[in-house]
Design an enzyme around this catalytic site. Structure first.
Site: not given
Ligand code: SRM
Ligand code: SF4
Length: 585
Positions: A83, A153, A217, A219, A440, A446, A485, A489
């Site tokens: 990333r 981040r 994390k 943000k 996402c 993922c 899920c 994201c």
């Molecule tokens: Fe996310 C985990 C992709 C924005 C909440 N996110 C992941 C992971 C890294 C999976 C993992 O941990 O193994 C995903 C990688 C998938 C892949 O194959 O690329 C992933 N998140 C993404 C992206 C790429 C989605 C997209 O299609 O654009 C976004 C990358 C953002 C960036 O450039 O930094 C992305 N993730 C978000 C957002 C939206 C936002 O921040 O505006 C959220 C919800 C907001 C938040 O953080 O509450 C988000 N991602 C999560 C979570 C749940 C965190 C939590 O507090 O419970 C996880 C899982 C975790 O952290 O355990 C996660």
């Molecule tokens: Fe993966 Fe769930 Fe985030 Fe989609 S929402 S990229 S399935 S961790």
């Protein structure tokens, strides 16, 4: 209101194992270097995987072949994702060209624009990983430092700094906050960039984070009203730009804290939470405020259970007034009363816009932010040609789209010709529903995906567009977001129609978020099979077309029409999930 289950850290409980890992990692080095050099396996250990996240790298595996390989007794098809940190989404054309080339030479040939204005490169083999990250630094002049992990981040910002005088003042402050909160360890440079180990020199220190960094994390975003494109209420910390009466001079920012979207289907104590507006600070206080908010979370966030380690739980458990008091104590001054502001939308303005400085900008819809070539749509090639000639810059939007920014009057005909040549000028010719849709990544990369998301979105949108067109709503913006899920994201909780993967081919359907991102949607139906989605949503869309009030948004209509009742607090949310437990949320 306090939650029924208090998840405050209890001192006797052992800290989560990641805490020890961080402390003992020698400032995030661990065994990464040795394991990267080990060619006997395509993987790294769990510990190295955890530490590599702080360097912006995730270990994944190709889930499309996981079962088959298991049957054949083979190890998973390990791949990595990197990333790239892109503060505020601003990218120079030369940087784009370098990443475009690296995606082909070292990854799976695609560039993914994320929901947080960064790039992801997918499908990287272990042997390509270090060379790729090195070239991201040396050739693309970006880095992946702190793009993931328990740390601040990439910082988001409304991506149009040139469009108004106000934007121009916000961007440098956002960049200063982003830089201020970067990790200071030399491990990143040593592991990924330098040709030789950089030992010695001054002893290392992390003055803001300490050895155990943050519990989870973190943000940060900057919003410039009336646009809430950054979805400020979804973030741990947000700054809302406030101007003087002329609307041209930035006087400071309202500060928001405690937003977050992640939850687990079966863990009812987890919940999404909208950020609270905590106060107002002047421009020169912004960095200080950001640092102090981060340190309060560093000291009080849950380091026992990572499910409850985000700032939203710290604030929910201890209360906003306690949190504000602790931040002010560390600041040594009080935050002011928040100023008035109004958000009208979260989506992007597509097509051509004219900037204050005489330059034009073109916002291009990119489905799910995936930049690739297909047989009939050469998006990646087209953008490469544009980057080759473009004199201005390129901006990633928080909605996974791209702005070709700062096009001078002299260069505009050339850019227009390239948009036409590669049919990119047709991308925005879509329904308001499609233009306001996001997904996402989910499968196949993922590891947490329960259902398809990016790969399912095109089909879903195609079917829903038929309904929307038949209802006469072609030009009406309705936000639709899908994730594989409940981690959130694609920020599905803030969409008027939100679909959250439950199991393969099954989604929980949420309705009724506010179009300006200030209200969550609510569970309408649990575990809906894909074949039932459009038959279920179609009649609601048609009824909206017939019965909506003047200017009424879809998200507001479904509440007025009684499809869902909005929840206002995590407590409401919790109660609602408890009540619906029987429905297998
Ligand atoms: Fe996310 C985990 C992709 C924005 C909440 N996110 C992941 C992971 C890294 C999976 C993992 O941990 O193994 C995903 C990688 C998938 C892949 O194959 O690329 C992933 N998140 C993404 C992206 C790429 C989605 C997209 O299609 O654009 C976004 C990358 C953002 C960036 O450039 O930094 C992305 N993730 C978000 C957002 C939206 C936002 O921040 O505006 C959220 C919800 C907001 C938040 O953080 O509450 C988000 N991602 C999560 C979570 C749940 C965190 C939590 O507090 O419970 C996880 C899982 C975790 O952290 O355990 C996660
Ligand atoms: Fe993966 Fe769930 Fe985030 Fe989609 S929402 S990229 S399935 S961790």
């Amino acid at each position: 209101m306090s939650l029924p289950v208090d998840k405050s850290p209890i001192p006797e409980k052992p800290l989560h194992k990641n805490e020890q890992l961080k402390v003992e990692s020698n400032w995030l080095r661990g065994n990464i270097r040795r394991e990267l050099a080990d060619s006997s396996t395509g993987a790294v250990s769990d510990d190295s995987n955890q530490l590599m996240k702080f360097h912006g790298v995730y270990q994944q595996d190709d889930r499309d072949v996981r079962n088959q390989r298991r049957k054949e007794g083979k190890e998973k098809a390990f791949i990595f994702m990197a990333r790239v940190r892109v503060p505020g989404g601003v990218c120079q054309p030369a940087q784009w060209l370098a990443l475009d080339q690296l995606a082909d030479s070292h990854a799976n040939g695609t560039l993914k624009i994320t929901t947080r204005q960064s790039f992801q490169l997918h499908g990287i083999l272990k042997s390509n990983l270090r060379p790729l990250v090195q070239q991201i630094n040396l050739a693309a002049h970006f880095n992946t430092r702190g793009a993931c992990g328990d740390i601040n981040r990439g910082v988001m910002c409304n991506p149009n700094p040139e469009e108004s005088t106000l934007h121009q003042q916000v961007w440098p402050i956002m960049k200063a906050v982003s830089d201020h909160l970067l990790p200071r360890t030399r491990a990143y440079h040593e592991l990924w960039v330098a040709d030789e180990l950089v030992d010695g020199g001054e002893p290392e220190d992390e003055p803001i984070y300490g050895r155990s960094y943050l519990p989870r994390k973190f943000k940060i975003v900057f919003a410039v009203p009336p646009s809430n494109d950054v979805d400020i209420y979804a973030h741990d910390l947000g700054f809302i730009a406030i101007a003087d009466e002329s609307g041209k001079k930035l006087v400071g920012c309202n500060v928001t804290v405690g937003g977050g979207l992640g939850m687990s289907h079966n863990q009812l104590e987890t919940f999404p939470r909208l950020a609270d507006v905590m106060g107002f600070c002047t421009v020169d206080q912004v960095i200080d405020v950001a640092e102090k908010v981060v340190t309060v979370q560093r000291d009080y966030g849950d380091r026992v259970d990572r499910k409850f380690a985000r700032l939203k739980y710290t604030i929910e458990n201890r209360g906003l007034s306690w949190f504000r008091g602790e931040v002010e104590r560390r600041l040594g001054y009080k935050l002011q009363t928040p100023r008035r502001f109004e958000f009208t939308h979260t989506g992007d303005r597509y097509g051509w816009t004219q900037g204050d400085n005489g330059n034009a900008h073109f916002t291009l819809f990119i489905q799910s932010g995936r930049v690739k070539d297909t047989a009939d749509y050469k998006l990646k090639s087209g953008l490469r040609e544009i980057a080759r000639v473009h004199q201005g810059d390129l901006r990633l939007t928080p909605n996974q789209n791209l702005i070709i920014a700062n096009i001078t009057p002299a260069e505009r005909p050339r850019i227009e010709a390239l948009l036409r040549q590669y049919k990119l000028d047709t991308a925005n010719n879509a329904t308001g529903l499609k233009l306001n849709s996001m997904s996402c990544v989910a499968l196949p990369t993922c590891g947490l995906a329960l259902a398809e998301s990016e790969r399912y979105l095109p089909e879903l949108v195609r079917l829903l567009e038929t309904e929307v067109e038949a209802a006469g709503l072609r030009n009406d913006a309705i936000s639709l977001r899908i994730t594989g899920c409940p981690n959130g994201c694609g920020r599905p909780s803030l969409a008027e129609i939100g679909l959250v993967g439950r199991a393969p081919g099954k989604y929980n359907v949420y309705l009724g978020a506010a179009f300006n991102g200030s209200r969550f949607n609510v569970l309408y139906k649990a575990s809906v099979a894909t074949a039932e989605l459009v038959p279920m949503l179609g009649p609601i869309i048609r009824r909206y077309a017939q019965e909506r009030l003047n200017g009424e948004r879809f998200g507001d209509f479904v509440i007025r029409a009684g499809y869902v009742t909005p929840t206002f607090t995590p407590h409401d949310f919790h109660e609602q999930r408890n009540a619906a437990k029987g429905e297998q949320i």
